[in-house]
Motif scaffolding. Structure first.
Motif, PDB file in Angstrom:
ATOM      1  N   GLN A  71       4.163 -16.288   2.012  1.00 30.32           N
ATOM      2  CA  GLN A  71       2.696 -16.077   2.329  1.00 30.32           C
ATOM      3  C   GLN A  71       2.421 -15.151   3.398  1.00 30.32           C
ATOM      4  O   GLN A  71       1.869 -15.621   4.334  1.00 30.32           O
ATOM      5  N   PRO A  72       3.127 -14.149   3.438  1.00 27.09           N
ATOM      6  CA  PRO A  72       3.133 -13.083   4.757  1.00 27.09           C
ATOM      7  C   PRO A  72       1.530 -12.795   5.087  1.00 27.09           C
ATOM      8  O   PRO A  72       1.184 -12.738   6.174  1.00 27.09           O
ATOM      9  N   LEU A  73       0.854 -12.468   4.206  1.00 29.23           N
ATOM     10  CA  LEU A  73      -0.759 -11.924   4.540  1.00 29.23           C
ATOM     11  C   LEU A  73      -1.450 -13.108   4.893  1.00 29.23           C
ATOM     12  O   LEU A  73      -2.278 -13.038   5.816  1.00 29.23           O
ATOM     13  N   ALA A  75      -0.069 -15.890   6.435  1.00 28.19           N
ATOM     14  CA  ALA A  75       0.060 -16.175   7.539  1.00 28.19           C
ATOM     15  C   ALA A  75      -0.310 -15.259   8.783  1.00 28.19           C
ATOM     16  O   ALA A  75      -0.768 -15.648   9.689  1.00 28.19           O
ATOM     17  N   LEU A  76      -0.545 -14.158   8.438  1.00 23.29           N
ATOM     18  CA  LEU A  76      -1.003 -13.078   9.123  1.00 23.29           C
ATOM     19  C   LEU A  76      -2.656 -13.344   9.641  1.00 23.29           C
ATOM     20  O   LEU A  76      -3.106 -13.434  10.639  1.00 23.29           O
ATOM     21  N   LEU A  77      -3.278 -13.716   8.552  1.00 26.23           N
ATOM     22  CA  LEU A  77      -4.715 -14.156   8.264  1.00 26.23           C
ATOM     23  C   LEU A  77      -4.760 -15.218   9.198  1.00 26.23           C
ATOM     24  O   LEU A  77      -5.724 -15.336  10.134  1.00 26.23           O
ATOM     25  N   LEU A  78      -4.000 -16.381   9.108  1.00 29.72           N
ATOM     26  CA  LEU A  78      -4.406 -17.601   9.980  1.00 29.72           C
ATOM     27  C   LEU A  78      -4.071 -17.282  11.285  1.00 29.72           C
ATOM     28  O   LEU A  78      -4.630 -17.909  12.084  1.00 29.72           O
ATOM     29  N   GLY A  79      -2.728 -16.481  11.636  1.00 31.93           N
ATOM     30  CA  GLY A  79      -2.813 -16.189  12.894  1.00 31.93           C
ATOM     31  C   GLY A  79      -3.583 -15.198  13.782  1.00 31.93           C
ATOM     32  O   GLY A  79      -3.914 -15.610  14.875  1.00 31.93           O
ATOM     33  N   VAL A  80      -4.242 -14.626  13.073  1.00 36.10           N
ATOM     34  CA  VAL A  80      -5.369 -13.758  13.745  1.00 36.10           C
ATOM     35  C   VAL A  80      -6.673 -14.750  14.219  1.00 36.10           C
ATOM     36  O   VAL A  80      -7.240 -14.760  15.086  1.00 36.10           O
ATOM     37  N   ILE A  81      -6.946 -15.560  13.113  1.00 32.88           N
ATOM     38  CA  ILE A  81      -8.088 -16.728  13.589  1.00 32.88           C
ATOM     39  C   ILE A  81      -7.593 -17.687  14.406  1.00 32.88           C
ATOM     40  O   ILE A  81      -8.383 -17.821  15.470  1.00 32.88           O
ATOM     41  N   ASN A  82      -6.239 -17.948  14.383  1.00 30.88           N
ATOM     42  CA  ASN A  82      -5.918 -19.026  15.364  1.00 30.88           C
ATOM     43  C   ASN A  82      -4.443 -18.742  15.709  1.00 30.88           C
ATOM     44  O   ASN A  82      -3.481 -18.765  15.132  1.00 30.88           O
TER      45      ASN A  82
END
Length: 308
Positions: A71-73, A75-82
């Motif tokens: 789930q690379p994208l 994981a990227l989305l979650l990391g941008v949020i938190n």
């Protein structure tokens, strides 16, 4: 042999709630020495280092790698949020508002969760949800105006808006997090491995990449460890040890009131009567909403993080 132990669960849960109750005060103290962006950068670095140690101890590096591969994208989305967007917005709100206002308004995120569950999880908005939302947000308005509702006199309208916006990002993060394939600690580390470099890059771009004072560094270390690091592991241990999970979960409602005690005595911030009234309304709204039948999966997943 069962590893369930209610006494141990209550002890771990109590320690987690106690530590979470201190972070609003820690935010304000650290922000005396650091900008919101600097505090986020250093705190997220300390969180990342702690989570790396926790993942190593639990031997979950394979799960972290699998999460990034599968789930690379996402994981990227979650990391941008938190931690990136959520904490930057939250720390800015704390920078603009008295701690008692930022902390209690942020607590309405549990109500925001039910609103976001409608588009994200296709869940209906029940009559109970609407009553809870109306009561909770009215409580937030009482806090933000110090009870002067007719005049709508805010300490900082920008700070109030940012505190409310932070609840959207936090609720969004935990709703999206229900789709993560990795274990809790591994997925959290994956988020910080994405978000922390982004924050440091932003800090360098903004020209704020300077050596902090020891007071600022100590404050950032405390925030990084006890906002998400050590306290997260204590709460997770409490949940796993609990025979009666609801008894441990109910401890979380002590957190905002205990937080006001720390704010009063460590920040010398007089607590307005409107804060107690508004906070009581928010907590009653949350309890009313969550006790009205079976809770949806998002609320069950997010409830352990309902700390600020």
């Amino acid at each position: 042999m069962s590893d369930k132990n209610q006494s141990r669960a209550m002890l771990l849960g109590g320690l987690a709630v106690f530590l979470w109750s201190t972070v609003a005060t820690a935010f304000k103290l650290a922000l005396e020495w650091l900008s919101p962006l600097q505090l986020l950068a250093w705190a997220s670095l300390f969180s990342t280092l702690f989570l790396m140690g926790a993942v190593s101890w639990q031997k979950q590096w394979g799960a972290v790698g699998h999460f990034f591969r599968q789930q690379p994208l996402f994981a990227l989305l979650l990391g941008v949020i938190n931690p990136a967007v959520y904490y930057l917005v939250l720390f800015r709100a704390y920078d603009l508002l008295p701690a008692q206002q930022a902390q209690t308004i942020n607590y309405t995120w549990a109500l925001t969760l039910s609103l976001l569950a409608v588009p994200f999880l296709k869940q209906p908005l029940r009559r109970r949800d609407m009553i809870a939302l109306a009561g909770g947000y009215f409580g937030a308005l009482i806090i933000a105006t110090r009870g002067n509702l007719l005049a709508l006199d805010f300490d900082s309208i920008e700070g109030v808006v940012l505190a409310m916006v932070s609840t959207l990002f936090w609720a969004m993060y935990w709703i999206l997090n229900t789709r993560a394939t990795a274990p809790a600690t591994a997925s959290l580390l994956a988020c910080f491995l994405v978000g922390t470099p982004l924050v440091w890059g932003l800090m360098a771009w903004q020209g704020e990449l300077v050596a902090p004072t020891w007071q600022g560094l100590a404050g950032a270390a405390y925030v990084g460890l006890f906002e998400m690091g050590v306290t997260f592991m204590l709460w997770l241990g409490a949940m796993r040890s609990a025979v009666h999970v609801s008894r441990v979960s109910n401890l979380i409602f002590l957190s905002p009131f205990l937080s006001l005690v720390f704010i009063r005595y460590f920040l010398n911030e007089p607590i307005a009567p409107a804060t107690f009234i508004g906070l009581a309304m928010i907590i009653c709204a949350v309890i009313y909403q969550q006790r009205g039948g079976s809770e949806d999966a998002a609320v069950e997943t997010a409830e352990p993080q309902n700390q600020r």
